[in-house]
Design a protein around this motif. Structure first.
Motif, PDB file in Angstrom:
ATOM      1  N   ASP A  16      27.410  92.929 -21.510  1.00 50.11           N
ATOM      2  CA  ASP A  16      27.324  91.478 -21.726  1.00 50.11           C
ATOM      3  C   ASP A  16      26.196  90.910 -20.872  1.00 50.11           C
ATOM      4  OD1 ASP A  16      29.603  91.760 -23.229  1.00 50.11           O
ATOM      5  OD2 ASP A  16      30.912  90.629 -21.883  1.00 50.11           O
ATOM      6  N   ASP A  19      26.656  89.659 -26.146  1.00 53.65           N
ATOM      7  CA  ASP A  19      27.456  90.880 -25.998  1.00 53.65           C
ATOM      8  C   ASP A  19      26.723  91.994 -26.745  1.00 53.65           C
ATOM      9  OD1 ASP A  19      29.324  92.907 -26.189  1.00 53.65           O
ATOM     10  OD2 ASP A  19      30.938  91.639 -26.945  1.00 53.65           O
ATOM     11  N   ASP A  49      34.016  88.946 -26.622  1.00 57.47           N
ATOM     12  CA  ASP A  49      35.302  89.365 -27.204  1.00 57.47           C
ATOM     13  C   ASP A  49      36.167  90.158 -26.226  1.00 57.47           C
ATOM     14  OD1 ASP A  49      33.753  91.703 -27.262  1.00 57.47           O
ATOM     15  OD2 ASP A  49      34.710  92.437 -29.098  1.00 57.47           O
ATOM     16  N   GLY A  50      35.600  90.542 -25.084  1.00 55.98           N
ATOM     17  CA  GLY A  50      36.408  91.204 -24.045  1.00 55.98           C
ATOM     18  C   GLY A  50      37.492  90.280 -23.509  1.00 55.98           C
ATOM     19  N   ASP A  54      37.337  95.974 -22.400  1.00 51.36           N
ATOM     20  CA  ASP A  54      35.920  95.715 -22.694  1.00 51.36           C
ATOM     21  C   ASP A  54      35.368  94.839 -21.566  1.00 51.36           C
ATOM     22  OD1 ASP A  54      33.505  95.535 -24.012  1.00 51.36           O
ATOM     23  OD2 ASP A  54      34.283  94.443 -25.743  1.00 51.36           O
TER      24      ASP A  54
HETATM   25 CA    CA Z   1      32.341  93.254 -26.259  1.00 52.57          CA
END
Ligand code: CA
Length: 254
Positions: A20, A35, A203-204, A243
């Motif tokens: 990221d 990302d 999205d982590g 993530d």
């Molecule tokens: Ca990610």
């Protein structure tokens, strides 16, 4: 409108590197989360090229100089909207060029969500599954719609949001910088009110904790964005931290 921010990125509990990138240009009121994807640390390269290129173009158009608009102007959006949209398309071009420079960069790509603030208007650009949320009067709403395979399935009624959370293809992004030259960038402009908080995230965060928990954590921080940023990262790590986790919080005040 005055804007303060808190930015935090964390490698999580499972990954070795952090792909990221987060970027703030306080003077231009530019805020970006990207990302990256790709093997051999190429994801990291892709996301950092993206944020640097977005900043480069936004700075270039921040003054009075006459500049050339590489993709023309979109008459349906504001000048700042155009600055941001073109900056993302310019960044796409830069990432694409880099994929051709070295064999290990082949196939690398990155998501982007970016906000460019013009007084009480937040211009938003996004590509991929990094998200922007608005917290207003204690209510959280997701402003962006993921460019992801599972979201397309949700929108066509094939699967439910709950099924998407555990779906094996939940990480598949359908639109990203570095994919194709003619990139479509989703643009929005929002009137901001004093007390609003915007959350940009990778999205982590959102694959680890659901929206109602994000809202709860933010409410519990009582408007302290430093506390909220840390609590969000901690919550994602507590759920497994599978993530990299990046959060960028913007708080608006009179
Ligand atoms: Ca990610």
């Amino acid at each position: 409108m005055k804007v303060t921010y808190q930015a935090l990125t964390d490698v999580g509990r499972k990954r070795k590197g952090n792909e990221d990138s987060l970027f703030v240009n306080a003077e231009q009121k530019l805020f970006v989360v990207a990302d990256g994807m790709g093997g051999h640390a190429a994801g990291e390269i892709a996301s950092s090229i993206a944020v640097d290129s977005i900043n480069e173009f936004v700075c270039l158009t921040g003054g009075d100089e006459e500049i050339t608009w590489p993709f023309g102007l979109d008459e349906t959006i504001s000048y700042d909207g155009n600055r941001l949209k073109t900056a993302v398309r310019f960044a796409n071009k830069k990432v694409l060029e880099a994929t051709k420079e070295k064999s290990e960069y082949e196939g690398m790509a990155t998501t982007v969500c970016a906000v460019l603030v013009d007084d009480a208007v937040a211009n938003l650009a996004h590509v991929g599954d990094s998200r922007v949320y608005l917290m207003r009067d204690g209510e959280l709403s997701q402003l962006t719609s993921d460019h992801s395979w599972v979201n397309e399935q949700i929108l066509s009624g094939v699967i439910s949001p709950e099924q998407a959370r555990s779906h094996p293809l939940r990480n598949v992004v359908t639109r990203a910088l570095g994919g194709k030259a003619d990139l479509q960038v989703d643009m929005q402009a929002h009137e901001i009110e004093a007390g609003d908080v915007l959350l940009l995230c990778s999205d982590g965060l959102t694959t680890m904790i659901p929206d109602d928990e994000i809202a709860r954590v933010m409410r519990e921080s009582g408007g302290d964005i430093e506390k909220a940023a840390q609590a969000l990262v901690d919550a994602a790590n507590a759920k497994g931290g599978e993530d990299n986790i990046t959060v960028l919080l913007l708080k608006f005040e009179e």
